[in-house]
Design an enzyme around this catalytic site. Structure first.
Site, PDB file in Angstrom:
ATOM      1  N   HIS A  76      -1.907  -7.817   2.268  1.00  0.00           N
ATOM      2  CA  HIS A  76      -1.978  -8.424   3.601  1.00  0.00           C
ATOM      3  C   HIS A  76      -3.150  -7.938   4.439  1.00  0.00           C
ATOM      4  CE1 HIS A  76      -0.076  -5.258   6.311  1.00  0.00           C
ATOM      5  NE2 HIS A  76       0.213  -4.764   5.129  1.00  0.00           N
TER       6      HIS A  76
ATOM      7  N   GLY B 208       0.805  -1.210   0.000  1.00  0.00           N
ATOM      8  CA  GLY B 208       0.000   0.000   0.000  1.00  0.00           C
ATOM      9  C   GLY B 208       0.844   1.268   0.000  1.00  0.00           C
TER      10      GLY B 208
ATOM     11  N   CYS C 241       3.448   4.582  22.353  1.00  0.00           N
ATOM     12  CA  CYS C 241       4.407   5.007  23.368  1.00  0.00           C
ATOM     13  C   CYS C 241       5.719   5.380  22.668  1.00  0.00           C
ATOM     14  CB  CYS C 241       4.633   3.867  24.348  1.00  0.00           C
ATOM     15  SG  CYS C 241       5.559   4.397  25.773  1.00  0.00           S
TER      16      CYS C 241
ATOM     17  N   GLN D 274      -7.530  -0.109   3.573  1.00  0.00           N
ATOM     18  CA  GLN D 274      -8.391  -0.748   4.582  1.00  0.00           C
ATOM     19  C   GLN D 274      -9.744  -1.152   4.021  1.00  0.00           C
ATOM     20  OE1 GLN D 274      -7.654  -1.823   7.535  1.00  0.00           O
ATOM     21  NE2 GLN D 274      -5.656  -0.846   7.791  1.00  0.00           N
TER      22      GLN D 274
ATOM     23  N   ASN E  54      -8.110   3.488   8.990  1.00  0.00           N
ATOM     24  CA  ASN E  54      -7.518   2.282   9.588  1.00  0.00           C
ATOM     25  C   ASN E  54      -7.852   2.115  11.065  1.00  0.00           C
ATOM     26  OD1 ASN E  54      -5.765   4.610   9.030  1.00  0.00           O
ATOM     27  ND2 ASN E  54      -4.351   3.636  10.465  1.00  0.00           N
TER      28      ASN E  54
ATOM     29  N   THR F  11      11.788  -7.181 -11.592  1.00  0.00           N
ATOM     30  CA  THR F  11      11.191  -8.509 -11.793  1.00  0.00           C
ATOM     31  C   THR F  11      10.039  -8.716 -10.801  1.00  0.00           C
ATOM     32  OG1 THR F  11      13.309  -9.337 -12.537  1.00  0.00           O
ATOM     33  CG2 THR F  11      11.699 -10.992 -11.833  1.00  0.00           C
TER      34      THR F  11
HETATM   35  N1  PLP Z   1      -2.744   3.002   4.112  1.00  0.00           N
HETATM   36  C1  PLP Z   1      -3.480   2.554   5.136  1.00  0.00           C
HETATM   37  C2  PLP Z   1      -4.812   3.186   5.410  1.00  0.00           C
HETATM   38  C3  PLP Z   1      -3.016   1.506   5.938  1.00  0.00           C
HETATM   39  O1  PLP Z   1      -3.743   1.075   6.966  1.00  0.00           O
HETATM   40  C4  PLP Z   1      -1.736   0.940   5.644  1.00  0.00           C
HETATM   41  C5  PLP Z   1      -1.184  -0.128   6.496  1.00  0.00           C
HETATM   42  O2  PLP Z   1      -1.389  -0.189   7.688  1.00  0.00           O
HETATM   43  C6  PLP Z   1      -1.021   1.437   4.543  1.00  0.00           C
HETATM   44  C7  PLP Z   1      -1.544   2.469   3.813  1.00  0.00           C
HETATM   45  C8  PLP Z   1       0.327   0.862   4.168  1.00  0.00           C
HETATM   46  O3  PLP Z   1       0.174  -0.401   3.555  1.00  0.00           O
HETATM   47  P1  PLP Z   1       1.407  -1.408   3.445  1.00  0.00           P
HETATM   48  O4  PLP Z   1       1.621  -1.975   4.812  1.00  0.00           O
HETATM   49  O5  PLP Z   1       0.989  -2.477   2.484  1.00  0.00           O
HETATM   50  O6  PLP Z   1       2.562  -0.637   2.932  1.00  0.00           O
END
Ligand code: PLP
Length: 390
Positions: A200, A69, A325, A178, A150, A236
């Site tokens: 993931h 992402g 933290c 998300q 998120n 690749t």
């Molecule tokens: N954007 C949002 C809203 C996310 O929650 C996350 C990951 O927690 C990301 C981007 C980043 O994704 P990645 O872990 O695949 O780089």
């Protein structure tokens, strides 16, 4: 282990793992080579592209595989700014992910851009009139807004926003990391130029994702090298992970078509209702309806969620906090701060995120342990004059 942190990452689906295995063992040819075994590998990458495109209602050639992402977000923003070099202003919202906000900050420091952040209300919803007001004619290059948050799961009205932006001469990117797999998405109906997703977060492997780039816009590559991904991302291909991502996308397409996310909503609502019934001083953060079906962002009065999470960890329950933290001091979540919550409510907030693998038995066990842990923490503080209202 009871895993209630599916917005952090998800279990790899066994069918995704099975689909990946041949490409981690025998089928190791480079998809760009010219012989039969590489053609088999290329076919698998093409199938994955079709599967991801189907999940998004996109054309396969509009999908570019990335390392996740973050890369997809960075690539969309970098491309938009490179394609409109004379426009130096960007817009996002206050609770955006660091993959967007920190990239904006880098552009501000190194490339002379400025940016504006649209505020959200106490339920995490965007102020669309403020968004309109922030677009500067002839100056704004890009608007980047997450499809779903998120931490709270709150969903923005992306199609409505795209309509508002349609004739403003700006690129519109959505970080849907998300949202993908958890809520139906059709990029053409939504009218976005770019969309970022990550494998993931919906039972695919880590370290792989995709960028949707509309065929109506030019994409400036961020990784320059070979001619992979139609020349839009050199390097690749991470074949096994791409195949796993494709399989996960196919499974999510079926799940969404069969209203599988509604089953998750029933479990999430049961979880929230049970906690609220068992404990006084429990509040659910975020809009009651406009949010992902799997996410429960819960504020417990009179405790610090950091302490709660340590107790849950000892019972092998995984969740996360609205706080972090740093160097020994507790900082509240910027997302909750953006919603206007005071420090005490933010520090008392924990995030529980479910998946289709979460069972009712796991939830019942978690509810029991969360309730007794919160009671214990409150009784430890009761001498300090903290009171809890229902
Ligand atoms: N954007 C949002 C809203 C996310 O929650 C996350 C990951 O927690 C990301 C981007 C980043 O994704 P990645 O872990 O695949 O780089």
């Amino acid at each position: 282990m009871i895993y209630l942190d599916n917005n952090a990452t998800t279990q790899l689906h066994p069918e995704a793992l099975e689909a990946m295995m041949p490409f981690l063992t025998d089928a190791y040819a480079n998809p760009s080579s010219g012989y039969a075994s590489s053609r088999r590998v290329k076919k698998a990458v093409d199938l994955a592209r079709d599967q991801v495109a189907s999940l998004l209602g996109a054309h396969p050639e509009e999908i570019i595989f990335t390392s996740g992402g973050t890369e997809a977000d960075n690539t969309a923003i970098a491309s938009a700014t490179a394609c409109l070099p004379q426009k130096k202003h960007l817009v996002a919202s206050t609770p955006e992910h660091p993959a967007v906000i920190q990239f904006f900050e880098m552009l501000e420091q190194e490339e002379g851009h400025s940016f504006s952040l649209v505020p959200v209300d106490g339920e995490g919803q965007l102020d669309l009139d403020q968004l309109d007001a922030m677009i500067k004619p002839n100056e704004t290059a890009l608007v980047s807004l997450m499809w779903a948050n998120n931490e709270t799961g709150v969903i923005y009205p992306i199609a409505e926003i795209a309509e508002r932006l349609a004739h403003k001469g700006v690129f519109f990117h959505t970080d849907a990391v998300q949202a993908v797999g958890k809520t139906p998405i059709n990029v053409h109906d939504a009218g976005v130029h770019f969309l970022a997703l990550s494998g993931h977060k919906f039972h695919g492997p880590k370290g792989v994702g995709a960028l949707y780039a509309s065929s109506n816009v030019r994409l400036k590559p961020r990784f320059i090298g070979g001619a992979q991904e139609l020349g839009r991302r050199g390097g690749t291909e991470n074949v096994a992970s791409i195949v796993g991502l494709g399989k996960a996308a196919e499974l999510m397409t079926t799940k969404l078509a069969t209203k599988g996310q509604e089953k998750v909503r029933i479990e999430r609502d049961y979880f929230e209702a049970s906690l609220t019934a068992r404990l006084p001083g429990v509040r659910v953060n975020g809009h009651p309806e406009n949010r992902l079906t799997n996410t429960a962002n819960v504020a417990f009065d009179g405790i610090e969620s950091a302490a709660l999470l340590i107790m849950l960890d000892q019972e092998e329950i995984c969740a996360s906090a609205g706080s972090a933290c740093h160097t020994g001091a507790l900082h509240s979540s910027p997302v909750l701060a953006a919603m206007g919550f005071d420090r005490e409510r933010a520090l008392g907030t924990a995030r529980f995120s479910l998946s289709s693998f979460t069972t009712r038995e796991e939830l019942d066990q978690a509810i029991k342990i969360i309730a007794s842990s919160v009671e214990k923490l409150r009784s430890m503080r009761s001498g300090s004059g903290v009171s809890v209202s229902s």
